[in-house]
Design an enzyme around this catalytic site. Structure first.
Site, PDB file in Angstrom:
ATOM      1  CG  HIS A  59      81.774 -30.839  31.492  1.00 33.61           C
ATOM      2  ND1 HIS A  59      82.456 -30.989  30.303  1.00 33.61           N
ATOM      3  CD2 HIS A  59      82.425 -29.857  32.170  1.00 33.61           C
ATOM      4  CE1 HIS A  59      83.477 -30.150  30.266  1.00 33.61           C
ATOM      5  NE2 HIS A  59      83.483 -29.456  31.393  1.00 33.61           N
TER       6      HIS A  59
ATOM      7  CD  GLU B 109      77.709 -32.845  27.782  1.00 31.37           C
ATOM      8  OE1 GLU B 109      77.859 -32.355  26.650  1.00 31.37           O
ATOM      9  OE2 GLU B 109      78.137 -32.300  28.834  1.00 31.37           O
TER      10      GLU B 109
ATOM     11  CB  CYS C 161      84.372 -31.551  26.279  1.00 32.44           C
ATOM     12  SG  CYS C 161      84.231 -32.746  27.634  1.00 32.44           S
TER      13      CYS C 161
ATOM     14  CB  CYS D  42      81.197 -35.001  27.766  1.00 29.55           C
ATOM     15  SG  CYS D  42      81.241 -34.123  29.342  1.00 29.55           S
TER      16      CYS D  42
END
Length: 593
Positions: free
Chosen positions: A475, A477, A502, A512
């Site tokens: 991801h 982030e 998320c 995240c």
């Protein structure tokens, strides 16, 4: 008795309501106007009633015997039709009539159910469960409810099955078919009570938008035009403000309606220097608390310019000074003698509370606590909130929405037209994040979102990244905070990301949203919500609940992000409707220690 049990009790309570209505209205009308020419249809009515009884704990044999008596009585009784001039007498007769035995049996059972509900202590959780019970009955008998049930479904979207949307689509198709057969000219296929046309349009628009219900595009385009025309023609300021507040509950609709800026200018011109808006009562301009709350909230939510938002804050200051000693705020109205009357009012109070939270004013803790305690004290004996001016369950939905989102209101960031310049580091970061996201490549056998993210520290962009940059599936982030920024201190930094962080990952990974909170990020700017209705908004709720301020990209950039992610968007919606689930760990489902 548990709160979960309240769902089943309230479901049965509502089904009894429906059963009574079906017998006294549907069956009675058939017996009066159709029975003589179509006696075979009586078996269909009996079968339907038997099916409804299966969902209750009523004694089926007893009710069926009473049903036979009711039918015989209706067939044999030839009531004399009263003349037009005897309408008042007819109404008195209806009000004073004794209950039929079958009606009394059902009402007695409902009273017992009500007593059980009243024994369950009133809490917000109880109210939420009652709405879940209502939604469950709606799924069985959708035509029995007001359109404001759609607002309850939007509120509880993460707790209801996706099959509810199939129910809604089927119901709308039935309404549309009836509408076509009636040869009415408008594309809008539902009927609304007088003065509730706008309410119903917005309730349906919100659920269409939230769950991406397709196949009704022409209908909702006409809704947009109808609302637009209504706003431009409106002359009564308080009515216009109320409807514009309703519109503001749908960000999608607010962005599409032309003429809102004209109304905002009118609102600006009518504010008094003390901060209030007034209404004319008995020829005198009076400070109107509800109108002040509505206009202040509209300015705080819809203003494209800082100057207009400041007027909303001035209105909030006036409201803060005019809270009643019990925590409520007042609604003023005419009585039948045209005298000004005032009462403590639930709707006015909940709007005032949202205004204050969105205003950013300091030292509001006592004001907010008193107001929230008063609202909770107004829960009725069953466990909901009601007002004769609004169709149920609208007022209960508003209150539960407030308590669910109050942290978001208090921690919301804003970007204005004045800020949309290359010199503004936030706006520049948004544009860069969108461009970076185009580098994303989906993992094998999977449609992945295209996500760009960057971090701003001390007014400079220090990290730029995109999903999957370091490894497939990473991801954006996570890459920014744990890989590229592992040696950086993120306290007081700003994160910009094109997709809502998320809250749900497999058990060996950290969501995240939690990483952001633990890193000490102070602000997060988000492009688009996760398209899955079971997930959307959870990242925002988690961040704001943990003290992180959250803002959103301007509408034009959000549309660009959605276009870039169209394939991902469509696949997530398809998965939702197919009811696909996973075994990922959800931090929103776990209470903090």
């Amino acid at each position: 008795m548990s709160y979960e049990e309240s769902i089943e009790i309230y479901k049965e309570f509502l089904i009894c309501d429906y059963l009574n209505s079906y017998i006294l209205n549907n069956l009675s009308l058939y017996l009066k106007y159709e029975y003589e020419n179509n006696q075979e249809k009586l078996d269909e009515y009996k079968s339907s009633i038997s099916e409804i009884l299966d969902y209750t704990s009523l004694e089926k044999k007893e009710i069926n015997n009473l049903l036979v008596d009711f039918i015989d009585q209706k067939i044999k009784t030839q009531e004399v039709e009263l003349r037009y001039e005897d309408v008042k007498k007819k109404i008195r007769k209806l009000r004073n009539r004794s209950h039929y035995q079958i009606e009394e049996a059902i009402l007695d059972h409902q009273r017992n159910l009500r007593e059980k509900l009243e024994k369950i202590p009133n809490t917000l959780e109880k109210a939420e469960n009652l709405l879940l019970g209502l939604i469950s009955v709606f799924q069985k008998y959708p035509f029995f409810f007001y359109d404001q049930v759609y607002d309850a479904i939007v509120l509880l979207k993460d707790k209801i099955p996706s099959s509810i949307i199939k129910t809604i689509k089927n119901h709308w198709e039935d309404e549309l078919l009836y509408h076509i057969r009636s040869s009415r000219p408008s594309n809008i296929f539902w009927n609304s009570e007088l003065y509730h046309e706008i309410d119903d349009m917005i309730s349906r628009y919100r659920i269409k938008d939230q769950f991406k219900i397709e196949d009704f595009d022409l209908v909702f385009k006409e809704v947009e035009l109808e609302i637009e025309e209504f706003l431009l023609e409106i002359r009564n300021e308080s009515v216009g403000s109320f409807d514009l507040w309703l519109i503001s509950r749908s960000l999608e609709l607010s962005n599409k309606i032309r003429g809102i800026s004209t109304i905002l200018k009118r609102i600006k011109s009518q504010q008094y220097k003390e901060g209030f808006w007034g209404s004319w009562i008995v020829g005198i301009e009076n400070p109107d608390i509800r109108l002040t709350a509505l206009n202040s909230l509209i300015l705080l939510k819809l203003s494209p310019y800082k100057e207009l938002r400041k007027l909303g804050i001035i209105g909030a200051k006036y409201l803060r000074k005019n809270q009643n000693s019990n925590g409520s705020w007042t609604f003023q109205f005419y009585n039948k003698d045209r005298e000004i009357k005032r009462r403590d009012d639930i709707l006015t109070t909940i709007i005032c509370l949202e205004v204050l939270r969105r205003s950013g004013l300091e030292k509001l803790e006592d004001v907010l606590e008193k107001g929230e305690q008063w609202i909770e004290s107004q829960q009725n004996q069953i466990g909901l909130w009601s007002n004769s001016s609004f169709h149920p369950p609208f007022l209960s939905v508003l209150i539960l929405e407030y308590f669910k989102n109050k942290n978001e209101f208090s921690n919301q960031l804003h970007i204005y037209q004045d800020d949309l310049t290359p010199e503004n580091i936030i706006f520049l970061g948004m544009k860069k994040a969108v461009e970076i996201s185009k580098n994303c490549v989906s993992e094998e056998n999977k449609i992945s979102p295209k996500v760009g993210a960057l971090i701003i520290k001390n007014g400079e962009i220090v990290i730029e990244t995109f999903r999957g940059e370091t490894s497939p599936g990473d991801h954006a982030e996570y890459i920014a905070l744990e890989k590229k920024g592992k040696d950086l201190n993120f306290k007081e930094s700003i994160l910009i990301t094109t997709l809502e962080p998320c809250t749900k990952r497999s058990s060996d990974k950290i969501p995240c949203a939690r990483r952001i909170v633990e890193a000490g990020i102070k602000e997060v700017w988000i492009g688009m919500h996760d398209p899955n209705p079971h997930i959307t908004g959870k990242g925002v709720v988690y961040l704001t609940k943990n003290g992180v301020s959250v803002g959103f990209f301007p509408p034009s950039i959000i549309e660009e992000i959605k276009t870039i992610n169209k394939e991902f968007w469509d696949s997530k919606i398809a998965n939702y409707y197919e009811n696909k689930t996973d075994n990922h760990f959800d931090i929103m489902a776990v209470k903090k220690d």
